[in-house]
Write an enzyme that holds these catalytic residues in place. Structure first.
Site, PDB file in Angstrom:
ATOM      1  N   GLU A  48     -22.782 -29.360  31.377  1.00 29.65           N
ATOM      2  CA  GLU A  48     -22.472 -29.847  32.688  1.00 29.65           C
ATOM      3  C   GLU A  48     -20.844 -29.238  33.011  1.00 29.65           C
ATOM      4  O   GLU A  48     -19.925 -29.266  32.020  1.00 29.65           O
ATOM      5  CB  GLU A  48     -22.288 -31.337  32.803  1.00 29.65           C
ATOM      6  CG  GLU A  48     -23.580 -31.849  33.065  1.00 29.65           C
ATOM      7  CD  GLU A  48     -23.532 -33.205  33.778  1.00 29.65           C
ATOM      8  OE1 GLU A  48     -22.412 -33.818  34.025  1.00 29.65           O
ATOM      9  OE2 GLU A  48     -24.552 -33.967  33.596  1.00 29.65           O
ATOM     10  N   GLN A 106     -32.563  -9.195  43.906  1.00 27.22           N
ATOM     11  CA  GLN A 106     -33.748  -9.808  44.404  1.00 27.22           C
ATOM     12  C   GLN A 106     -33.414 -10.136  45.810  1.00 27.22           C
ATOM     13  O   GLN A 106     -33.586 -11.425  46.562  1.00 27.22           O
ATOM     14  CB  GLN A 106     -33.807 -11.263  43.707  1.00 27.22           C
ATOM     15  CG  GLN A 106     -34.307 -11.128  42.226  1.00 27.22           C
ATOM     16  CD  GLN A 106     -34.404 -12.245  41.429  1.00 27.22           C
ATOM     17  OE1 GLN A 106     -35.348 -13.335  41.796  1.00 27.22           O
ATOM     18  NE2 GLN A 106     -33.717 -12.699  40.515  1.00 27.22           N
ATOM     19  N   HIS A 139     -25.728  -4.997  46.368  1.00 24.75           N
ATOM     20  CA  HIS A 139     -26.872  -3.984  46.051  1.00 24.75           C
ATOM     21  C   HIS A 139     -27.758  -3.422  47.052  1.00 24.75           C
ATOM     22  O   HIS A 139     -28.295  -2.561  47.142  1.00 24.75           O
ATOM     23  CB  HIS A 139     -27.707  -4.770  44.849  1.00 24.75           C
ATOM     24  CG  HIS A 139     -28.812  -3.933  44.417  1.00 24.75           C
ATOM     25  ND1 HIS A 139     -28.594  -2.836  43.751  1.00 24.75           N
ATOM     26  CD2 HIS A 139     -30.095  -4.094  44.763  1.00 24.75           C
ATOM     27  CE1 HIS A 139     -29.772  -2.366  43.336  1.00 24.75           C
ATOM     28  NE2 HIS A 139     -30.743  -3.034  43.957  1.00 24.75           N
ATOM     29  N   ASP A 181     -31.585   7.949  42.406  1.00 21.06           N
ATOM     30  CA  ASP A 181     -32.768   7.632  42.981  1.00 21.06           C
ATOM     31  C   ASP A 181     -32.626   7.957  44.608  1.00 21.06           C
ATOM     32  O   ASP A 181     -31.465   8.023  44.996  1.00 21.06           O
ATOM     33  CB  ASP A 181     -33.312   6.433  42.752  1.00 21.06           C
ATOM     34  CG  ASP A 181     -32.091   5.311  42.943  1.00 21.06           C
ATOM     35  OD1 ASP A 181     -31.546   5.270  43.884  1.00 21.06           O
ATOM     36  OD2 ASP A 181     -32.088   4.381  42.050  1.00 21.06           O
ATOM     37  N   LYS A 204     -36.908   9.279  40.813  1.00 23.74           N
ATOM     38  CA  LYS A 204     -37.719   8.611  39.683  1.00 23.74           C
ATOM     39  C   LYS A 204     -39.090   8.089  40.116  1.00 23.74           C
ATOM     40  O   LYS A 204     -39.089   7.487  41.048  1.00 23.74           O
ATOM     41  CB  LYS A 204     -36.619   7.745  38.891  1.00 23.74           C
ATOM     42  CG  LYS A 204     -36.248   6.512  39.576  1.00 23.74           C
ATOM     43  CD  LYS A 204     -35.162   5.934  38.928  1.00 23.74           C
ATOM     44  CE  LYS A 204     -34.607   4.467  39.841  1.00 23.74           C
ATOM     45  NZ  LYS A 204     -33.703   3.855  39.156  1.00 23.74           N
ATOM     46  N   ASP A 234     -27.440  -1.569  33.962  1.00 22.52           N
ATOM     47  CA  ASP A 234     -27.776  -2.772  33.442  1.00 22.52           C
ATOM     48  C   ASP A 234     -28.005  -2.461  31.917  1.00 22.52           C
ATOM     49  O   ASP A 234     -27.320  -2.579  31.075  1.00 22.52           O
ATOM     50  CB  ASP A 234     -29.103  -3.401  33.949  1.00 22.52           C
ATOM     51  CG  ASP A 234     -29.180  -4.794  33.614  1.00 22.52           C
ATOM     52  OD1 ASP A 234     -28.710  -5.126  32.501  1.00 22.52           O
ATOM     53  OD2 ASP A 234     -30.208  -5.645  34.190  1.00 22.52           O
ATOM     54  N   THR A 235     -29.357  -1.862  31.569  1.00 26.09           N
ATOM     55  CA  THR A 235     -29.566  -1.360  30.154  1.00 26.09           C
ATOM     56  C   THR A 235     -29.052  -0.003  29.936  1.00 26.09           C
ATOM     57  O   THR A 235     -29.376   0.472  28.695  1.00 26.09           O
ATOM     58  CB  THR A 235     -30.836  -1.692  29.778  1.00 26.09           C
ATOM     59  OG1 THR A 235     -31.717  -0.861  30.722  1.00 26.09           O
ATOM     60  CG2 THR A 235     -31.146  -3.186  29.968  1.00 26.09           C
ATOM     61  N   THR A 238     -32.154   4.334  32.525  1.00 26.53           N
ATOM     62  CA  THR A 238     -32.469   5.075  33.604  1.00 26.53           C
ATOM     63  C   THR A 238     -31.139   6.088  33.492  1.00 26.53           C
ATOM     64  O   THR A 238     -31.268   7.396  33.724  1.00 26.53           O
ATOM     65  CB  THR A 238     -32.427   4.292  34.754  1.00 26.53           C
ATOM     66  OG1 THR A 238     -33.661   3.578  34.994  1.00 26.53           O
ATOM     67  CG2 THR A 238     -32.660   5.554  36.038  1.00 26.53           C
TER      68      THR A 238
END
EC number: 2.7.6.1
Length: 337
Positions: A48, A106, A139, A181, A204, A234-235, A238
Site C-alpha cells: 500500500e 489504450q 500517444h 508507420d 508496416k 517499447d520492445t 519494430t
C-alpha cells in the site's frame, strides 16, 4: 492572473532525477531557490502506498511531477494519492506534471469487448483533485479531450530539432526524416519541417499485436542519413526492423529519436546489436542502468522545457510559446553551445 504564491513542486518516485532537474532549472530561471517539497512517499509491507507531506501547502500552487511509467499502476497510484493528500491539505491549485502519460496506447476500442483505459485514467485523475495536466507527446492527441480540465501537451520535436541541427550540422543536406508507420506521419512531418528535411514513411503490416509481417519504404532513402522519429519505444522490435529495411533500401546510416523510452524486455539488447548508429531518448521516463550503459543510446533532457512550462502556468502566460524555436533555443543554449 499570476498567483500570489510561489510555485511548489512535489515528486513521486517515478523519476526523481528529472524532478530535481526541473527544480534546479526553475531556480536558474527565477534567480531564487526552488526545492522539492519535503514529503514521504513510501509503501507499507503489503505494498500500500502512503504519503505524508512535511510542509505547509495551504493555498499553494502545487505541481506534482510523476510519470506513470513502469511500474505503471504503482506510479499512477502514487500520483493519485499525492493529489488527494494535497487536496485534503487545502492546496490552492493542483497541477499534475506527467512527462509520460501511461495507458495512452489504450485510447480507443481496438476490437470488441476491450476498454478505453486512457479515459478511465483521465476520470481517476479528475476525481483525485487535480485541476490541470501538463504532459509531453501524448500517444494520441484526442486524449486531451478525455479530460474536463486544461491539458497542456508539450512536444519533443523542437528539442529533437535542436539536437539534430547540432549533431548533423555538417551534413544537414543528407538528412531525411522517417515515420515508422502511417499513423506517425504528422509527428515526423513536424520534425522534418523544423529542420527543413525531406520525409519518407515505413509502411508496416501486422499479422498480430507485437509482430510485424511486412515493411515497405515509401520514398527514396538512397544515400540518406535517416532519422526515425516516434513517441514510444517499447520492445524496439519494430524500430530495429525498420532500421534494417532502410539500410537494405540504400540508406547510408540510420538514427532514431524517441520521446518515451519504455525499453521493455530485450529492447536494450536489440538496440545495441542493431544497425542503428544512435538512439536518442528523452528523459521523460527514468533511464535504467542498462539504457545508460548502452554505447549507441543517448539521453536528451526535458527539464528546461518542463521548468519553463511550469513557470508559465504559474504566471498565467502562454505554454504554446514553447513550441517556437526562438523561445526554446535559449533554454537549451548551454547544451548546444
Amino acid at each position: 492572473m499570476p498567483s500570489l504564491h510561489e510555485p511548489k513542486l512535489i515528486s513521486g518516485n517515478a523519476n526523481l532525477k528529472l524532478s530535481s532537474a526541473v527544480a534546479k532549472r526553475m531556480s536558474i530561471h527565477r534567480g531564487t531557490p526552488v526545492k522539492l517539497v519535503s514529503a514521504r512517499v513510501e509503501r507499507f509491507n503489503d505494498q500500500e502506498i502512503f504519503v505524508e507531506i512535511h510542509e505547509n501547502v495551504r493555498g499553494e500552487d502545487m505541481f506534482i511531477i510523476q510519470s506513470t511509467s513502469r511500474p505503471a499502476n504503482d506510479n499512477l497510484m502514487e500520483l493519485l494519492i499525492i493529489a488527494d493528500t494535497l487536496r485534503r491539505s487545502s492546496a490552492g491549485r493542483i497541477t499534475a506534471v506527467i512527462p509520460y502519460f501511461g495507458y495512452a496506447r489504450q485510447d480507443r476500442r481496438s476490437k470488441a469487448r476491450t476498454p478505453i483505459s486512457a479515459k478511465l485514467v483521465a476520470n481517476m485523475v479528475a476525481q483525485s483533485g487535480i485541476e490541470r495536466v501538463l504532459t509531453m507527446d501524448l500517444h494520441a492527441a484526442q486524449i486531451q479531450g478525455f479530460f474536463d480540465m486544461p491539458v497542456d501537451n508539450l512536444y519533443a520535436s523542437p528539442i529533437f530539432a535542436l539536437d539534430v541541427k547540432h549533431h548533423f550540422r555538417d551534413c544537414m543536406d543528407e538528412v531525411m526524416v522517417i515515420s515508422p508507420d502511417v499513423g506517425g506521419v504528422a509527428r515526423a512531418r513536424e520534425l522534418a519541417k523544423r529542420i527543413d528535411a525531406p520525409l519518407a514513411i515505413v509502411d508496416k503490416r501486422r499479422e498480430k499485436a507485437g509482430e510485424v509481417a511486412e515493411m515497405t519504404v515509401i520514398g527514396d532513402v538512397t544515400g540518406k542519413r535517416c532519422i526515425i522519429v516516434d513517441d514510444i519505444c517499447d520492445t524496439a522490435g519494430t524500430l530495429v526492423k525498420a532500421a534494417e529495411v532502410l539500410i537494405d533500401k540504400g540508406a547510408a546510416e540510420v538514427h532514431a529519436y524517441i520521446t518515451h523510452g519504455v525499453m521493455s524486455g530485450p529492447a536494450v539488447e536489440r538496440i545495441s546489436n542493431s544497425v542503428m548508429k544512435t538512439l536518442v531518448l528523452s528523459d521523460t521516463i527514468a533511464p535504467t542502468p542498462e539504457v545508460l550503459a548502452a554505447p549507441n543510446i543517448r539521453i536528451v533532457p526535458t527539464a528546461p522545457i518542463f521548468a519553463q512550462a511550469i513557470l508559465n502556468i504559474w504566471g498565467g502566460t502562454s505554454v504554446s510559446s514553447l513550441f517556437d524555436h526562438e523561445t526554446l533555443e535559449p533554454l537549451y543554449e548551454t547544451a548546444y553551445s
